[in-house]
Motif scaffolding. Sequence first.
Motif, PDB file in Angstrom:
ATOM      1  N   THR A 152      33.865  -3.528  -3.260  1.00 34.25           N
ATOM      2  CA  THR A 152      33.095  -2.704  -4.205  1.00 34.25           C
ATOM      3  C   THR A 152      33.983  -2.006  -5.232  1.00 34.25           C
ATOM      4  O   THR A 152      33.491  -1.553  -6.261  1.00 34.25           O
ATOM      5  N   THR A 199      32.552  -0.796  -9.108  1.00 31.88           N
ATOM      6  CA  THR A 199      31.980   0.531  -9.355  1.00 31.88           C
ATOM      7  C   THR A 199      33.041   1.546  -9.773  1.00 31.88           C
ATOM      8  O   THR A 199      33.140   1.912 -10.940  1.00 31.88           O
ATOM      9  N   ASN A 214      32.232   2.683  -2.517  1.00 37.46           N
ATOM     10  CA  ASN A 214      31.284   2.084  -1.583  1.00 37.46           C
ATOM     11  C   ASN A 214      30.283   3.141  -1.101  1.00 37.46           C
ATOM     12  O   ASN A 214      30.679   4.161  -0.546  1.00 37.46           O
ATOM     13  N   PRO A 215      28.978   2.916  -1.290  1.00 37.36           N
ATOM     14  CA  PRO A 215      27.998   3.940  -0.893  1.00 37.36           C
ATOM     15  C   PRO A 215      28.001   4.228   0.603  1.00 37.36           C
ATOM     16  O   PRO A 215      27.754   5.368   1.020  1.00 37.36           O
ATOM     17  N   GLN A 216      28.308   3.228   1.424  1.00 35.55           N
ATOM     18  CA  GLN A 216      28.351   3.454   2.868  1.00 35.55           C
ATOM     19  C   GLN A 216      29.560   4.301   3.256  1.00 35.55           C
ATOM     20  O   GLN A 216      29.475   5.180   4.121  1.00 35.55           O
ATOM     21  N   GLN A 234      28.825   7.858   2.371  1.00 31.46           N
ATOM     22  CA  GLN A 234      27.937   8.494   3.339  1.00 31.46           C
ATOM     23  C   GLN A 234      28.712   8.966   4.565  1.00 31.46           C
ATOM     24  O   GLN A 234      28.438  10.039   5.109  1.00 31.46           O
ATOM     25  N   ALA A 280      26.946   4.803  -5.860  1.00 26.07           N
ATOM     26  CA  ALA A 280      25.541   4.933  -6.256  1.00 26.07           C
ATOM     27  C   ALA A 280      25.144   3.904  -7.301  1.00 26.07           C
ATOM     28  O   ALA A 280      23.960   3.638  -7.501  1.00 26.07           O
ATOM     29  N   THR A 313      23.386   1.118  -5.507  1.00 24.05           N
ATOM     30  CA  THR A 313      22.047   1.429  -5.016  1.00 24.05           C
ATOM     31  C   THR A 313      21.062   1.669  -6.146  1.00 24.05           C
ATOM     32  O   THR A 313      19.896   1.985  -5.898  1.00 24.05           O
ATOM     33  N   ARG A 372      21.068   4.044  -8.393  1.00 19.77           N
ATOM     34  CA  ARG A 372      20.816   5.446  -8.730  1.00 19.77           C
ATOM     35  C   ARG A 372      21.508   5.879 -10.016  1.00 19.77           C
ATOM     36  O   ARG A 372      21.149   6.906 -10.607  1.00 19.77           O
TER      37      ARG A 372
END
Length: 397
Positions: free
Chosen positions: A154, A158, A325-327, A330, A342, A345, A347
């Motif tokens: 990722t 991003t 990485n969104p995971q 989190q 994000a 995802t 967003r």
Amino acid sequence: MQWQGYFRKDGRKGIRNYILVVYLVECAHHVAREIASQFREDTVQLIGFAGCYPNEYADRMMNALCTHPNVGGVLLVSLGCESFKRERLEENIRASGRPVHTVVIQEAGGTKKTITEGLSWLQESIPVVAAVSRVRMTVDELIVGTICGGSDATSGMTANPAVGRAFNKLVASKGIAIFEETGEMIGLEDIMSSRAVNPELAAVLKASVEKAARYYTLMGHGSFAPGNAEGGLTTIEEKSMGAYCKSGDSPISGLIKPGDRPTKPGLYLMDVVPDGDPKFGFPNINDNVEIAEMIASGCHTILFTTGRGSVVGSAISPVIKICANPQTYQRMSDDMDINAGAVLTGRTTIDEVGDDIFESILLVAAGRKTCSEELGHQEFILTYKTFTPIGPACLPA
């Protein structure tokens, strides 16, 4: 886009006001740490050089770090028989207008007496450093570096391109942006050199990547870790393209080496691979070493992108963590300043994250603490290397 910076008598401005406790050989590390640890709630930070054998690179780096605009004063801790030129370092720090003092363990009478002397000097100096003049500071006076660590699939989609967008805005605002990791640009020589401001620089940029390829071949390794593969990256080319995105789209104004400080606005490549034949076992990419090198070149703050997750910060200059990485975000949100994941995802967009990063640069410059600062991270490493300095003209001189 303005705030109150810390004015130094050498004419530079800082966004932090630290006192450094500096050990000049590993034998003095414990004593220095004991001194610095008594002031965890104050603006005192610990850095040092572990080696005893003389090294011009380490000497140059330490002189640059101890006179960094984020530094207001320095306590040097020496064993007494190491090779580091402590008298010259003290003279250079004093000439920059900063309060400085050297404690020598062998002369002071050992561990306890040296700690007592060091604590006494810090108690006297903290109020003096805190009283430094505050002056107006603007974005065109900022120097910002970027590095990636713990990359995954990722990162190049991003966080890294978002940093590139932020760098575009910084350069457009007449600031200075520094990117590096030539070992992760093998295969991108022609693409990168096409952005040089002139043909002479294009040749220098290409040669820096070719040097990295030769060095890595001789050392028998490359910049691709098992963690990268576990995170979904498949080749060094894929990783390199993702890392390169951090530089954005601006023309490249010059090439520098650790400790060289650009004096003109623009985007600069830092060549972190040692010159000459391998001597000191230069390891694979080490994030903390390269952060220190960018700080030595004047960076007020560092943008650190990560996909797998990294918790490191730095002494001297705050590190802004951008999670790809969104995971990962989190799981590790306490350590991350910006959630670039994000984008995946839906967003937000890369451009919007780039705007967030640029705004974060300004807020951190104005005094807002980063996550790594809040958590007390002050990582620092200074190693042996060999470089031929370029100087403020950068390359081509």
